[in-house]
Design an enzyme around this catalytic site. Sequence first.
Site, PDB file in Angstrom:
ATOM      1  N   HIS A 206      25.295  46.275  23.925  1.00 45.18           N
ATOM      2  CA  HIS A 206      26.123  45.108  23.582  1.00 45.18           C
ATOM      3  C   HIS A 206      27.431  45.473  22.883  1.00 45.18           C
ATOM      4  O   HIS A 206      28.251  44.607  22.614  1.00 45.18           O
ATOM      5  CB  HIS A 206      25.342  44.115  22.708  1.00 45.18           C
ATOM      6  CG  HIS A 206      25.231  44.561  21.272  1.00 45.18           C
ATOM      7  ND1 HIS A 206      24.266  45.430  20.856  1.00 45.18           N
ATOM      8  CD2 HIS A 206      25.972  44.263  20.183  1.00 45.18           C
ATOM      9  CE1 HIS A 206      24.409  45.650  19.571  1.00 45.18           C
ATOM     10  NE2 HIS A 206      25.447  44.967  19.124  1.00 45.18           N
TER      11      HIS A 206
HETATM   12  C1  UD1 Z   1      27.108  41.050  16.248  1.00 45.48           C
HETATM   13  C2  UD1 Z   1      27.570  42.017  15.184  1.00 45.48           C
HETATM   14  C3  UD1 Z   1      27.031  43.399  15.487  1.00 45.48           C
HETATM   15  C4  UD1 Z   1      25.537  43.391  15.736  1.00 45.48           C
HETATM   16  C5  UD1 Z   1      25.215  42.363  16.807  1.00 45.48           C
HETATM   17  C6  UD1 Z   1      23.741  42.264  17.093  1.00 45.48           C
HETATM   18  C7  UD1 Z   1      29.781  41.621  14.140  1.00 45.48           C
HETATM   19  C8  UD1 Z   1      31.200  42.061  14.146  1.00 45.48           C
HETATM   20  N1  UD1 Z   1      29.025  42.112  15.136  1.00 45.48           N
HETATM   21  O1  UD1 Z   1      27.712  41.410  17.473  1.00 45.48           O
HETATM   22  O2  UD1 Z   1      27.309  44.244  14.399  1.00 45.48           O
HETATM   23  O3  UD1 Z   1      25.103  44.665  16.155  1.00 45.48           O
HETATM   24  O4  UD1 Z   1      25.697  41.089  16.364  1.00 45.48           O
HETATM   25  O5  UD1 Z   1      23.458  41.316  18.075  1.00 45.48           O
HETATM   26  O6  UD1 Z   1      29.389  40.862  13.292  1.00 45.48           O
HETATM   27  N2  UD1 Z   1      26.310  34.611  21.350  1.00 45.48           N
HETATM   28  C9  UD1 Z   1      25.419  33.725  21.930  1.00 45.48           C
HETATM   29  N3  UD1 Z   1      24.355  33.330  21.174  1.00 45.48           N
HETATM   30  C10 UD1 Z   1      24.144  33.796  19.917  1.00 45.48           C
HETATM   31  C11 UD1 Z   1      25.071  34.693  19.370  1.00 45.48           C
HETATM   32  C12 UD1 Z   1      26.149  35.099  20.104  1.00 45.48           C
HETATM   33  O7  UD1 Z   1      25.583  33.287  23.050  1.00 45.48           O
HETATM   34  O8  UD1 Z   1      23.156  33.390  19.287  1.00 45.48           O
HETATM   35  C13 UD1 Z   1      27.482  35.042  22.146  1.00 45.48           C
HETATM   36  C14 UD1 Z   1      28.785  34.665  21.482  1.00 45.48           C
HETATM   37  O9  UD1 Z   1      29.241  33.455  21.913  1.00 45.48           O
HETATM   38  C15 UD1 Z   1      29.700  35.820  21.894  1.00 45.48           C
HETATM   39  C16 UD1 Z   1      28.764  36.980  22.069  1.00 45.48           C
HETATM   40  O10 UD1 Z   1      27.450  36.465  22.180  1.00 45.48           O
HETATM   41  O11 UD1 Z   1      30.301  35.561  23.130  1.00 45.48           O
HETATM   42  C17 UD1 Z   1      28.874  37.958  20.950  1.00 45.48           C
HETATM   43  O12 UD1 Z   1      28.476  37.412  19.692  1.00 45.48           O
HETATM   44  P1  UD1 Z   1      29.120  37.910  18.307  1.00 45.48           P
HETATM   45  O13 UD1 Z   1      28.444  37.274  17.167  1.00 45.48           O
HETATM   46  O14 UD1 Z   1      30.578  37.797  18.401  1.00 45.48           O
HETATM   47  O15 UD1 Z   1      28.912  39.448  18.256  1.00 45.48           O
HETATM   48  P2  UD1 Z   1      27.773  40.429  18.722  1.00 45.48           P
HETATM   49  O16 UD1 Z   1      28.265  41.227  19.865  1.00 45.48           O
HETATM   50  O17 UD1 Z   1      26.451  39.712  18.869  1.00 45.48           O
END
Ligand code: UD1
Length: 365
Positions: A206
Amino acid sequence: MTGPVILVVGARPNFMKIAPISAELKKRNINQILLHTGQHYDDNMSKVFFEDLAMPQPDIYLGIGSGSHAYQTAKVMVEFEKVCREHEPSMVVVVGDVNSTVACSMVCAKERIPCAHVEAGLRSFDRDMPEEINRLVTDAIADYLLTPSPDGDDNLRNEGVSEERIVRVGNVMIDSLLNNINKSKSSQIHHELSISGQMYAVLTLHRPSNVDDKSAFIRILDALEKIGERIAIVFPLHPRTKNRAEEFGLTERIKRIPNIVLTGPAGYLDFIALMAGAKLILTDSGGLQEESTALGIPCLTLRENTERPVTVTEGTNTIVGNDTKVIIQAAMNILDTGGKSGRVPDLWDGNTAHRIADLIEKIIR
Ligand code: UD1
């Protein structure tokens, strides 16, 4: 001070670090507030972990949701400041390196609330990683830096942090792993994925450096095509990865990898059960590097660096980056020879939450 201790969770990797601390504070009758920023909000990225870890529901939910780094960080700060003013906590505990971690630690610094950072001192020395910025800022301003391993202490000292702020407590995520490994044996996940009795690898992906960059993503898929010819690959898709695959038109390509077993994000107990039975783990996650070392399972880290070097020097982890050939060669070596065996680092003993609670008691009393 008499106010509650606020424990902050925001994203998936935070839940298994806060659960044992929360349970330990409860045992000691220490007044606590469990605050969820809502950075991760899908049931399978959040709710299922509360159930699996037998954690109480959050007392406060900020509902931050998705957004850019600035948006998430700023929104958590605005909402967390209000909470701090209302509840006047005696201290705040933040964990890991996500946007919620840095946001809450900044509020504490300005409101003059003692703040402990659990998993302090880890450095990848790669500022392209958003988490590295979060680590550096949090450690610069938190009052108590609770480290999992000696490299954490050394990194902090090299940054000029004074000794009184550094406390080596061990790795709290391993508390959760050890507390739940037996329970995970009743998971039906192998049956559900039709891999019972089969040899398989577990893959998670991811990091922006792997999945936001199309050519890096493709290099990894090229490697998986070869590895899949030898072993089933269980791949629970992170929402970021699923979205990027769709944007890049790679979804069908992923589905065509030989022996790929695609699934959604797994719950905690199911995921431990998957890891424990795996021949090999391929990942770009931080937590999995540590969990595989604790379980003694060979791990290939699909990154150029790690902020968790003890998993390489003492544990079962090997850094392979995202070069197709290097990944294939390292995976084949593990399948042929069983891979390197490691030892579990000191203080990854299941008693870290106890040591953290001792410290919290000392601070607030
Ligand atoms: C975040 C953390 C990372 C951790 C990871 C574990 C930061 C900078 N990054 O990254 O350190 O390793 O979580 O998962 O804080 N999304 C969903 N549903 C959710 C959560 C997210 O659909 O419940 C989608 C969001 O809309 C986005 C993507 O997933 O498009 C990424 O989510 P985001 O919270 O930005 O960062 P992660 O890559 O999950």
